[in-house]
Design an enzyme around this catalytic site. Structure first.
Site, PDB file in Angstrom:
ATOM      1  N   HIS A   1     -13.977   1.572  -5.942  1.00 49.05           N
ATOM      2  CA  HIS A   1     -13.067   0.985  -4.962  1.00 49.05           C
ATOM      3  C   HIS A   1     -13.486   1.281  -3.525  1.00 49.05           C
ATOM      4  CE1 HIS A   1     -10.085   4.359  -3.820  1.00 49.05           C
ATOM      5  NE2 HIS A   1      -9.981   3.567  -2.777  1.00 49.05           N
TER       6      HIS A   1
ATOM      7  N   ASP B   1     -16.476   4.653  -8.549  1.00 54.46           N
ATOM      8  CA  ASP B   1     -15.422   4.995  -7.598  1.00 54.46           C
ATOM      9  C   ASP B   1     -15.637   6.430  -7.136  1.00 54.46           C
ATOM     10  OD1 ASP B   1     -13.130   5.393  -6.119  1.00 54.46           O
ATOM     11  OD2 ASP B   1     -11.841   4.322  -7.527  1.00 54.46           O
TER      12      ASP B   1
ATOM     13  N   SER C   1      -5.467   1.756  -4.878  1.00 53.75           N
ATOM     14  CA  SER C   1      -5.600   3.083  -4.290  1.00 53.75           C
ATOM     15  C   SER C   1      -4.207   3.717  -4.177  1.00 53.75           C
ATOM     16  CB  SER C   1      -6.302   2.989  -2.927  1.00 53.75           C
ATOM     17  OG  SER C   1      -6.670   4.264  -2.466  1.00 53.75           O
TER      18      SER C   1
ATOM     19  N   TYR D   1       0.838  -1.202   0.000  1.00 54.37           N
ATOM     20  CA  TYR D   1       0.000   0.000   0.000  1.00 54.37           C
ATOM     21  C   TYR D   1       0.871   1.249   0.000  1.00 54.37           C
ATOM     22  CZ  TYR D   1      -3.613   3.344   1.313  1.00 54.37           C
ATOM     23  OH  TYR D   1      -4.462   4.418   1.335  1.00 54.37           O
TER      24      TYR D   1
END
Length: 316
Positions: free
Chosen positions: A284, A249, A166, A86
Site C-alpha cells: 500500500h 506492504d 490503511s 480515512y
C-alpha cells in the site's frame, strides 16, 4: 493560487466532486477569468449533483456530509450507495474530484433504480483530543452517517457499501464489527485490525502516539474495546467483505488482513463472500504501474457492483 507581483495575471486551481482539477487564468485589472488548462476526463459535470447535508453523531455533534449523485436523484429511491473515509492522523479528505465517485454516479445507467449515490462523510479524523486513544469518534461519526442515509431513504442496508484503506481500513473494520447490520459490502484495504498487537510489527510502533499501546494497562482497555479482530463474533451475519493487502506492504503488516479474512470466513453466519485480494509483489506504499491500479480498481468495483446488484455495462 499562483502569480507574480509584476504581472497582471494570476492562476488558481479549482476541483470538486463533479469537476476535475481545472486551472483558471485571472486578470486582476479587468476581473476577467477563463479556463487555462483542464485534465481531460470524459465526464459531464452538469449531470452530477453535489449536496451538503448534516447528520448527528453519537455525541450529538453535527457532522457534514457530501452526497454525490446523478442529476435528478432524490430521497426515497433506495439507491446503491458507496462511502469512503480515512479517519485518523489529522488527515482531512476535503471535497475534490474522484474518478471513483464520478464513475459510481454514472453507474446509474444500468441499475434498476436508475441511480447510484456516493457519500463522503467528514468524520472527525485526528486531533489527538478528538480521535486518538480514548475517543475514537471517527467510528461513531461513520456509523452515524450510514444511519442518516438509511433513515432519510437515500439507501438501505442491502444497498450500502463502505471502503477504506490503511487507517481507513481500521475505520471500516470497526464499522463492520460494531454494526454489521448496516452494510451490504465492505472493501477493507491494507488495514490495521488487530490493535492489541499492531505495535509489534514493521514501523507500527511509530503510531503509538496516535493509537496508544496495549502494553500500557490503562490504554489496553480502550484499545481492546474497538479492536476489530477481537470483536469478530461466531455466527454474526457479516457483510460481504473484500480484504486487500500484499507482501510488499512496508507500512501495515499484511498479517492483519490475512488473519482477519480467515477469522471472518470461519465465523460469519451469512452466505455473503469473504475474500482476500493478495498481491505478492505490491503493497500500500505506492509504486504501482497505472495498469495495475486500473486492474485493482476494476476488481474492487466489480466486487461492489456484484454485491449491490449494479449490473450491465457499468461493470465492463
Amino acid at each position: 493560487m499562483r502569480g507574480d507581483w509584476d504581472r497582471d495575471e494570476g492562476f488558481y486551481t479549482f476541483s470538486s466532486f463533479a469537476q476535475p482539477a481545472t486551472i483558471y487564468r485571472y486578470e486582476a485589472a479587468s476581473g476577467k477569468q477563463e479556463i487555462f488548462a483542464r485534465i481531460n476526463v470524459p465526464i459531464q459535470s452538469d449531470q452530477i449533483e453535489v449536496k451538503q447535508v448534516w447528520y448527528e453523531s453519537k455525541d450529538k455533534t453535527k457532522i457534514p456530509m457530501f452526497l454525490v449523485y446523478k442529476k435528478g436523484h432524490h430521497s426515497g429511491w433506495q439507491s446503491p450507495d458507496f462511502s469512503y473515509r480515512y479517519g485518523g492522523f489529522n488527515v482531512s479528505l476535503t471535497p475534490g474530484f474522484s474518478s471513483l465517485a464520478a464513475y459510481w454516479a454514472r453507474a446509474a445507467e444500468s441499475t434498476p433504480c436508475r441511480t447510484c449515490a456516493g457519500a463522503a462523510s467528514s468524520v472527525r479524523s485526528g486531533t489527538k483530543r478528538e480521535c486518538s486513544r480514548t475517543n475514537r469518534m471517527s467510528f461513531d461519526d461513520f456509523i452515524g452517517a450510514a444511519e442518516w442515509l438509511i433513515k432519510n431513504k437515500y439507501t438501505n442496508p442491502s444497498k450500502l457499501a463502505i471502503s477504506g484503506g490503511s487507517n481507513g481500513g481500521l475505520l471500516v473494520g470497526a464499522a463492520m464489527t460494531q454494526r454489521p447490520d448496516l452494510f451490504q459490502a465492505v472493501v477493507c484495504s491494507y488495514p490495521l485490525l488487530d490493535m492489541i498487537r499492531y505495535q509489534s510489527f514493521m514501523v507500527a510502533r511509530l503510531w503509538v502516539p496516535e493509537y496508544g499501546s496495549s502494553e500500557n494497562a490503562e490504554q489496553f482497555k480502550y484499545i481492546y474495546a474497538y479492536s476489530p479482530y477481537q470483536h469478530v463474533k461466531k455466527g454474526e451475519k457479516y457483510p460481504a467483505v473484500l480484504f486487500v493487502t500484499g507482501d510488499a506492504d512496508t507500512r501495515v503488516a499484511p498479517l492483519h488482513a490475512r488473519k482477519m479474512t480467515a477469522l471472518v470466513q470461519a465465523s460469519t453466519g451469512s452466505d455473503r463472500p469473504v475474500l482476500l485480494h493478495y498481491n505478492t509483489k505490491a503493497g500500500h506504499s505506492g509504486g504501482l504501474p497505472v495498469s495495475q491500479i486500473i486492474e485493482d480498481q476494476t476488481d474492487e468495483l466489480s466486487f461492489l457492483f456484484w454485491q449491490l446488484g449494479v449490473m450491465g455495462n457499468s461493470t465492463q
